[in-house]
Design an enzyme around this catalytic site. Structure first.
Site, PDB file in Angstrom:
ATOM      1  CD  GLU A  39      34.197  34.024  41.552  1.00  0.00           C
ATOM      2  OE1 GLU A  39      33.010  34.376  41.728  1.00  0.00           O
ATOM      3  OE2 GLU A  39      34.750  33.143  42.225  1.00  0.00           O
ATOM      4  CE  LYS A  69      27.411  26.138  47.497  1.00  0.00           C
ATOM      5  NZ  LYS A  69      28.606  26.304  46.704  1.00  0.00           N
TER       6      LYS A  69
HETATM    7  C1  A5P Z   1      33.851  33.363  45.165  1.00  0.00           C
HETATM    8  O1  A5P Z   1      33.601  34.607  45.638  1.00  0.00           O
HETATM    9  C2  A5P Z   1      32.527  32.761  44.856  1.00  0.00           C
HETATM   10  O2  A5P Z   1      31.810  33.367  43.840  1.00  0.00           O
HETATM   11  C3  A5P Z   1      32.595  31.264  44.683  1.00  0.00           C
HETATM   12  O3  A5P Z   1      32.794  30.897  43.365  1.00  0.00           O
HETATM   13  C4  A5P Z   1      31.340  30.697  45.160  1.00  0.00           C
HETATM   14  O4  A5P Z   1      31.151  31.292  46.408  1.00  0.00           O
HETATM   15  C5  A5P Z   1      31.331  29.196  45.301  1.00  0.00           C
HETATM   16  O5  A5P Z   1      32.296  28.796  46.219  1.00  0.00           O
HETATM   17  P1  A5P Z   1      32.352  27.343  46.822  1.00  0.00           P
HETATM   18  O6  A5P Z   1      32.665  26.385  45.713  1.00  0.00           O
HETATM   19  O7  A5P Z   1      33.468  27.454  47.849  1.00  0.00           O
HETATM   20  O8  A5P Z   1      31.043  27.086  47.474  1.00  0.00           O
END
Ligand code: A5P
Length: 236
Positions: A106, A124
Site C-alpha cells: 500500500e 477512523k
Molecule cells: C490494509 O492493511 C489496511 O491498511 C487497510 O487499508 C486499512 O486497514 C483500512 O481497512 P478497512 O477499510 O477494512 O477498515
C-alpha cells in the site's frame, strides 16, 4: 480544507470522480477499498477503460473476478490515482494503516501515485495519530527478535501478529511478519517513523505521513471531503 457532508453518494462512488478514462489506478486493501473496487468494476463493465495496480493478493483476485484489467507495476511510469482505506486519519490527513496487513505494498503504490484518495468512516478520525493504540510494523522474519527488542526500547510494545486462520505468526503477501506496536498517541510521528526504520530488518511502518491528498468520510448524512493543504506530490 473540509467540505461538509452532501449528496446521497457513497464514498466508493464519490472516489470514482477521481478516476479518468485510461487511468492507472492503485487498488487498496480492506473493506473500504473493496467497496471501491466493486464500484470500479461496475464502471468497467459499462465500457470504462482503466488499468489497476493491486496492493494485495486479495485485491488482485477481486479485481480479476470483476473484470478490471491489471497491469504490472514495472510497466507503468506513474499511477494516476490510488484509492485505499485507513485505520486512523488525523486533522492533517496523516494516516495509520496496516491493521489489515497490506501496509508495505500500500505504501509503495501510494508513493508512486499522483494522488492518494482515502475512504473512511468517522470512527477512523482521530485528533492525534496513535489514538487507537496500534502501529503495525512489517519485519523480515529473521529480524523479529532484534526488532522486538529495539521497538520495546523505543517505547513501543510490540506484539507478533498471529494469523487467525492457522494460529501461527501471520505471513504477509511479501513473506514477512507484522509486529503490532501498542502505542500512546504520538506527539512526534515523523521522528518515530525514522527511528523505527533504522532497525535492521524493518521493512516499513503503517505511518503514512504527508501522503493522502483527499480523505472522503462516510457520514450518515453524506460524504465529507477533506483535502490536505500541501505542495504538489512528486510520484516516484
Ligand atoms: C490494509 O492493511 C489496511 O491498511 C487497510 O487499508 C486499512 O486497514 C483500512 O481497512 P478497512 O477499510 O477494512 O477498515
Amino acid at each position: 480544507v473540509s467540505t461538509p457532508p452532501s449528496s446521497a453518494m457513497t464514498i466508493a462512488e464519490r472516489a470514482l470522480e477521481f478516476v479518468f478514462p485510461g487511468s492507472v489506478v492503485g487498488l487498496g486493501t480492506g473493506h473500504a477499498a473493496t467497496d471501491f473496487i466493486h464500484a470500479l468494476g461496475q464502471r468497467v463493465r459499462s465500457g470504462f477503460r482503466v488499468q489497476g495496480i493491486p496492493t494485495s493478493q486479495a485485491s488482485a483476485d477481486l479485481a480479476r473476478q470483476l473484470g478490471i484489467p491489471l497491469v504490472e507495476f514495472d510497466a507503468v511510469e506513474a499511477i494516476d490515482v490510488d484509492v485505499d482505506g485507513a485505520d486512523e486519519v488525523d486533522p492533517q490527513c496523516d494516516l495509520i494503516k496496516g491493521y489489515g496487513g497490506a501496509l508495505i505494498r500500500e505504501k509503495i503504490v501510494a508513493v508512486a501515485s499522483r494522488k492518494l484518495v482515502i475512504l473512511v468512516g468517522p470512527e477512523k478520525l482521530v485528533s492525534v495519530l496513535g489514538s487507537r493504540g496500534k502501529l503495525p510494523v512489517e519485519v523480515l522474519p529473521f529480524a523479529v527478535p532484534l526488532a522486538r527488542r529495539r521497538l520495546a526500547a523505543l517505547g513501543c510494545d510490540p506484539v507478533l501478529r498471529i494469523d487467525e486462520h492457522n494460529a501461527r505468526p501471520l505471513i504477509t503477501d511479501n513473506g514477512n511478519n507484522i509486529l503490532d506496536c501498542r502505542i500512546e498517541p504520538l506527539l512526534k510521528p515523523a521522528e518515530l517513523e525514522l527511528a523505527i526504520r533504522e532497525i535492521p530488518g524493518v521493512v516499513g511502518t503503517g505511518l503514512f505521513l504527508g501522503m493522502a491528498d483527499v480523505v472522503l468520510i462516510q457520514h450518515e448524512s453524506g460524504v465529507e471531503v477533506r483535502e490536505r493543504v500541501a505542495a504538489a506530490r512528486n510520484p516516484a
